[in-house]
Write a protein that holds these residues in place. Structure first.
Motif, PDB file in Angstrom:
ATOM      1  N   GLU A   4     -11.851   6.114   2.317  1.00 36.85           N
ATOM      2  CA  GLU A   4     -10.828   5.183   1.858  1.00 36.85           C
ATOM      3  C   GLU A   4      -9.546   5.463   2.622  1.00 36.85           C
ATOM      4  N   TRP A   5      -8.666   4.484   2.657  1.00 40.59           N
ATOM      5  CA  TRP A   5      -7.406   4.598   3.390  1.00 40.59           C
ATOM      6  C   TRP A   5      -6.225   4.756   2.449  1.00 40.59           C
ATOM      7  N   GLN A  70     -10.551  10.651   2.463  1.00 41.72           N
ATOM      8  CA  GLN A  70      -9.413   9.761   2.665  1.00 41.72           C
ATOM      9  C   GLN A  70      -9.022   9.799   4.137  1.00 41.72           C
TER      10      GLN A  70
END
Length: 92
Positions: A4-5, A70
């Protein structure tokens, strides 16, 4: 693994499209490498890989849970990094 960003990290990509990062993270040949910023005391896992168009990227990630990571940022490999990566690819 899920990636995920951080919203700020995604906005700070310079000259790299988010889909290119996803392509590199999904590449068959990925070279995970630990990296550290001694000034900040930050340790990250970088993923060295190529996009579908063969563009070599370094993606910085950090672990969020057992199977979630992340993305903190991405950039194109420098010339010395590319030489090192190509040597790793040739040895595979």
């Amino acid at each position: 693994m899920a990636f995920e960003w951080l919203h700020d990290s995604l906005r700070q990509l310079s000259g790299i499209e988010p889909q290119e990062v996803h392509q590199a993270l999904a590449a068959e040949r990925r070279w995970p490498r630990l990296a550290a910023d001694r000034e900040l005391g930050l340790r990250v896992l970088t993923i060295w890989a190529r996009t579908a168009d063969d563009r070599p990227l370094v993606i910085a990630t950090r672990k969020r849970s057992a199977w979630a990571w992340q993305c903190l940022g991405a950039r194109e490999m420098s010339a010395p990094e590319l030489a090192e990566f190509e040597a790793w690819e040739a040895a595979r």
